[in-house]
Design a protein around this motif. Structure first.
Motif, PDB file in Angstrom:
ATOM      1  N   ARG A   5      43.938  -0.752  78.976  1.00  0.00           N
ATOM      2  CA  ARG A   5      42.727  -0.195  78.369  1.00  0.00           C
ATOM      3  C   ARG A   5      42.937   1.247  77.889  1.00  0.00           C
ATOM      4  N   SER A   6      41.884   1.838  77.357  1.00  0.00           N
ATOM      5  CA  SER A   6      41.950   3.219  76.907  1.00  0.00           C
ATOM      6  C   SER A   6      42.002   4.167  78.100  1.00  0.00           C
ATOM      7  N   ARG A   7      42.411   5.408  77.865  1.00  0.00           N
ATOM      8  CA  ARG A   7      42.459   6.403  78.924  1.00  0.00           C
ATOM      9  C   ARG A   7      41.062   6.658  79.489  1.00  0.00           C
TER      10      ARG A   7
ATOM     11  N   GLY B  42      37.586   6.170  84.213  1.00  0.00           N
ATOM     12  CA  GLY B  42      36.230   5.936  84.674  1.00  0.00           C
ATOM     13  C   GLY B  42      35.173   6.670  83.883  1.00  0.00           C
ATOM     14  N   ILE B  43      35.577   7.333  82.804  1.00  0.00           N
ATOM     15  CA  ILE B  43      34.626   8.047  81.961  1.00  0.00           C
ATOM     16  C   ILE B  43      33.850   7.074  81.090  1.00  0.00           C
ATOM     17  N   GLU B  44      34.549   6.093  80.563  1.00  0.00           N
ATOM     18  CA  GLU B  44      33.919   5.054  79.738  1.00  0.00           C
ATOM     19  C   GLU B  44      33.752   3.791  80.580  1.00  0.00           C
ATOM     20  N   LYS B  45      32.526   3.408  80.814  1.00  0.00           N
ATOM     21  CA  LYS B  45      32.242   2.259  81.676  1.00  0.00           C
ATOM     22  C   LYS B  45      31.846   1.047  80.847  1.00  0.00           C
TER      23      LYS B  45
ATOM     24  N   ARG C 295      30.917  -0.827  87.423  1.00  0.00           N
ATOM     25  CA  ARG C 295      31.680   0.311  87.918  1.00  0.00           C
ATOM     26  C   ARG C 295      32.780   0.672  86.934  1.00  0.00           C
ATOM     27  N   GLY C 296      33.082   1.946  86.853  1.00  0.00           N
ATOM     28  CA  GLY C 296      34.169   2.408  86.007  1.00  0.00           C
ATOM     29  C   GLY C 296      35.339   2.842  86.851  1.00  0.00           C
ATOM     30  N   GLY C 297      36.489   3.001  86.222  1.00  0.00           N
ATOM     31  CA  GLY C 297      37.684   3.413  86.943  1.00  0.00           C
ATOM     32  C   GLY C 297      38.807   2.429  86.741  1.00  0.00           C
ATOM     33  N   HIS C 298      39.725   2.397  87.699  1.00  0.00           N
ATOM     34  CA  HIS C 298      40.877   1.505  87.565  1.00  0.00           C
ATOM     35  C   HIS C 298      41.254   0.910  88.913  1.00  0.00           C
TER      36      HIS C 298
END
Length: 300
Positions: A191-193, A198-201, A205-208
């Motif tokens: 995915r994108s950075r 976790g900035i773009e959800k 939940r966001g993150g990795h």
């Protein structure tokens, strides 16, 4: 003037798709075919070219003999119904109109930097189609090089196939959890950075996934749909911490971007699976562990 119709008759399917692999039981590396090779082979009875662009674009012009596939519909199938990944009848119904037989070489192209084509490549392999590959370059580049284009529609005799799921190509949530616990595989996030941090959800939940390395799919393929040279690909993989001695599980949001990474890894000889349901599954689950970038965490 009326346009002609390409009529492609496949060989009769006498064996299940799972029998298409070599006798050694190992799948051949992912195939990447140049424009020049494809143009030489156009019209071969054992060749099936699949066009993964929108139907309106296909109708305006496509590679001669190419059969249109609704890539957008395929992309939403598992998202709307995750259980479809193990629904044999659903995939046999999807495959039948493509007329793919045991000796058919399947090549896929798009106009979306391999995103749609790679998804179809991965799905075909997961369903047991071993003779599948990608075309190195997008359709706009094919046109820019003045290669043959037609509006003639290719019709295909449906084939009867028996899908055999290749579990070694797909990873489930439980298998990813087990791989994290045992450190038996490296998780590669395509995915994108912003999504990784976790900035773009795009889920609850966001993150990795903990310990996952980040290797965005777009770092592996150019805007013209051509993959980077092998030396450059190896360098990108090494920089991300991926090495050939470690099994890999790649993922994105819902399979497409991770399929680009999976194709590159497969072609270079890495042992890779695709966590196809990806963050749409992991990020919406309650019990899965999630890490976020320190910079993206809210201040206490």
């Amino acid at each position: 003037m009326m346009s002609r119709t390409w009529r492609i008759v496949p060989l009769i399917v006498l064996a299940p798709l799972a029998c298409w692999a070599a006798d050694s039981g190992e799948s051949p590396p992912a195939r990447l075919v140049s424009f020049a090779e494809l143009e030489r082979r156009l019209g071969e009875p054992t060749l099936r070219v699949l066009d993964a662009r929108p139907k309106a674009d296909y109708d305006k012009g496509h590679i001669p003999g190419a059969v249109w596939v609704d890539a957008r519909a395929v992309a939403t199938m598992a998202v709307k119904n995750p259980g479809v990944l193990t629904d044999r009848k659903a995939w046999e119904s999807w495959l039948a109109p493509l007329g793919i037989g045991p000796k058919t070489d399947v090549l896929v192209y798009d106009a979306n930097r391999q995103l749609d084509a790679a998804r179809l490549w991965w799905l075909l392999g997961y369903l047991g189609v071993e003779r599948a590959g990608l075309i190195n370059g997008s359709f706009p580049l094919w046109v820019a090089e003045n290669r043959p284009v037609t509006t003639e529609v290719a019709t295909v005799e449906p084939s009867s196939v028996e899908v055999r799921f290749r579990k070694d190509r797909n990873a489930t949530r439980a298998e990813v959890l087990a791989a994290i616990a045992s450190k038996s595989a490296l998780i590669v996030d395509a995915r994108s950075r912003g999504e990784y941090d976790g900035i773009e959800k795009r889920a609850k939940r966001g993150g990795h996934i903990p310990a996952a390395c980040h290797l965005e799919w777009s770092d592996l393929v150019g805007k013209d749909g051509r993959f980077l040279e092998e030396a450059d690909l190896h360098a990108r993989l090494a920089k991300a911490g991926v090495n050939a001695s470690e099994p890999v599980i790649t993922h994105c949001q819902n399979g497409g971007r991770a399929s680009v990474n999976a194709f590159v890894l497969d072609r270079l000889g890495f042992k890779a699976r695709n966590y196809y349901l990806g963050w749409s599954d992991w990020g919406n689950a309650e019990e899965t562990p999630v890490d976020v970038d320190v910079a993206s965490k809210p201040s206490p």
